[in-house]
Design an enzyme around this catalytic site. Sequence first.
Site, PDB file in Angstrom:
ATOM      1  N   ASP A 133      -1.036  -3.780  -0.873  1.00  0.00           N
ATOM      2  CA  ASP A 133       0.302  -2.791  -0.985  1.00  0.00           C
ATOM      3  C   ASP A 133       0.372  -2.186  -1.963  1.00  0.00           C
ATOM      4  O   ASP A 133       1.093  -2.783  -2.801  1.00  0.00           O
ATOM      5  CB  ASP A 133       1.501  -3.462  -0.124  1.00  0.00           C
ATOM      6  CG  ASP A 133       2.390  -2.568   0.206  1.00  0.00           C
ATOM      7  OD1 ASP A 133       2.206  -1.312  -0.037  1.00  0.00           O
ATOM      8  OD2 ASP A 133       3.435  -2.785   0.881  1.00  0.00           O
TER       9      ASP A 133
ATOM     10  N   GLU B   8       5.203   3.793   6.718  1.00  0.00           N
ATOM     11  CA  GLU B   8       6.462   3.123   6.787  1.00  0.00           C
ATOM     12  C   GLU B   8       7.479   4.213   6.282  1.00  0.00           C
ATOM     13  O   GLU B   8       8.847   4.178   6.631  1.00  0.00           O
ATOM     14  CB  GLU B   8       6.692   2.195   5.829  1.00  0.00           C
ATOM     15  CG  GLU B   8       6.481   2.062   4.524  1.00  0.00           C
ATOM     16  CD  GLU B   8       6.407   0.949   3.480  1.00  0.00           C
ATOM     17  OE1 GLU B   8       5.347   0.313   3.673  1.00  0.00           O
ATOM     18  OE2 GLU B   8       7.261   0.630   2.863  1.00  0.00           O
TER      19      GLU B   8
ATOM     20  N   GLU C 216      -2.883  -0.481   1.707  1.00  0.00           N
ATOM     21  CA  GLU C 216      -1.739   0.217   2.351  1.00  0.00           C
ATOM     22  C   GLU C 216      -0.904   0.871   1.171  1.00  0.00           C
ATOM     23  O   GLU C 216      -0.678   0.664   0.215  1.00  0.00           O
ATOM     24  CB  GLU C 216      -0.491  -1.277   2.534  1.00  0.00           C
ATOM     25  CG  GLU C 216       0.775  -0.584   3.028  1.00  0.00           C
ATOM     26  CD  GLU C 216       1.595  -1.940   3.519  1.00  0.00           C
ATOM     27  OE1 GLU C 216       0.913  -2.940   4.212  1.00  0.00           O
ATOM     28  OE2 GLU C 216       2.826  -1.990   3.481  1.00  0.00           O
TER      29      GLU C 216
ATOM     30  N   HIS D 212       5.733  -1.898  10.519  1.00  0.00           N
ATOM     31  CA  HIS D 212       6.373  -2.238   9.289  1.00  0.00           C
ATOM     32  C   HIS D 212       7.842  -3.125   9.538  1.00  0.00           C
ATOM     33  O   HIS D 212       8.454  -2.532  10.410  1.00  0.00           O
ATOM     34  CB  HIS D 212       6.559  -1.109   8.449  1.00  0.00           C
ATOM     35  CG  HIS D 212       7.460  -1.174   6.979  1.00  0.00           C
ATOM     36  ND1 HIS D 212       8.654  -1.116   6.630  1.00  0.00           N
ATOM     37  CD2 HIS D 212       6.840  -1.533   5.944  1.00  0.00           C
ATOM     38  CE1 HIS D 212       9.005  -1.516   5.883  1.00  0.00           C
ATOM     39  NE2 HIS D 212       8.007  -1.757   5.087  1.00  0.00           N
TER      40      HIS D 212
HETATM   41 CA    CA Z   1       4.723  -1.514   2.376  1.00  0.00          CA
END
Ligand code: CA
Length: 389
Positions: A200, A252, A226, A302
């Site tokens: 991420d 997200e 991500e 998410h």
């Molecule tokens: Ca994230």
Amino acid sequence: MKITKVTSHVLQCDMPEELGYSQQYYSKRTAHLVEVETDEGVTGWGECFGPGNVALANKGIVEKVIQPMALGHDPLDRDVIWHKAYNLMRDHGQKGMPLQALSGVDIALWDIAGKVAGLPVSKLIGGAFRESVPAYGYGMMLKREDVASHVARFEDEAARIKAMGFVATKMKVGLGARDDVKLAAAVRRGVGDDFDFMVDANHGYTTADAFYVGRALEELGAYWFEEPVAPEDHASYRELRAGLKVNIAGGEAEFSRWGWKALLESRGLDIAQPEVCALGGISEYLRVLALCHSHFTPVVNHVWGSAVAVATNLQLLAAMPPLPGGLFPREPWLEFDTTENRFRDELLEEPLDIQGQVARNGGRVAVPMAPGIGVEPDRAFIRRFEVEG
Ligand code: CA
């Protein structure tokens, strides 16, 4: 039945240690719960995404903008309320905080609808495809320490999260592209060859750096990459997806059916990560899910926040059709933050005990079957941590 009151409860506490991701370090935990009361004594709970002072600003939108419009409405008319509120706010923001605020109210209205019907939200949506959901554990946050310390800690922590029973793990990056590759290699060493890990970036890269890291992630066999770049940068998402073998995940920080429509049409996502507590609540999440599946884009929600957000997501993950179908479909996962979070672990009168379930049940978490989202916050706990806006 009529809505009589809409209240935001912003909870805050100091964390045991400061943690970081590519954008910032943080040392306070926040949760923003929304309580909707009715004249028949039924109360619903929802949650708004947004930490720290964002939560306090969202409290103003919930109580001062949305509440006056919602008072007196039948809480079961949740889609009528959604569209009335959105139409009122759209001239002032079609993304971000107005949608985060509306999300918490909408989730609370779904909780009420479930309680009135005597059914969990998964049944209201259309039924549960699964009674439990596999969970992946994320951790491996940034700290104020040197690269070598990060590398050693990430390798240990990855092995620890795997040993806790989670089905996969996710790490942060953000030290810079070259050092981030060292971190990803450490996580691969920590989990071994036959275990999924994800990376991420919290949109911390330029497109060129995202390609550099993404190529290393291909070699390491990472499952997804991500938010490599800024959420507005649809063109770079598309280029990264076309040029890299690793799955590109994101979403997200996208809102509403209209935002998601543009994101999906840009063809930059292998995996969509809608945030129900931000994009507009359950009502809008279901429209976004349909859009994702209409583009044949798998969804892994998410998940961030308190036990209310976790329970809400368990309902949604239970009711999500497999995509693609088949004998052995890849199931949606529950995202779970393995760092300390008392607003998740201590908020409920009957705790979900996610970590215990994961350890006992092969990485799986049961979907709450009580009416509504299936959990009740402890009011004494809320009073203890509530801060004034
Ligand atoms: Ca994230």
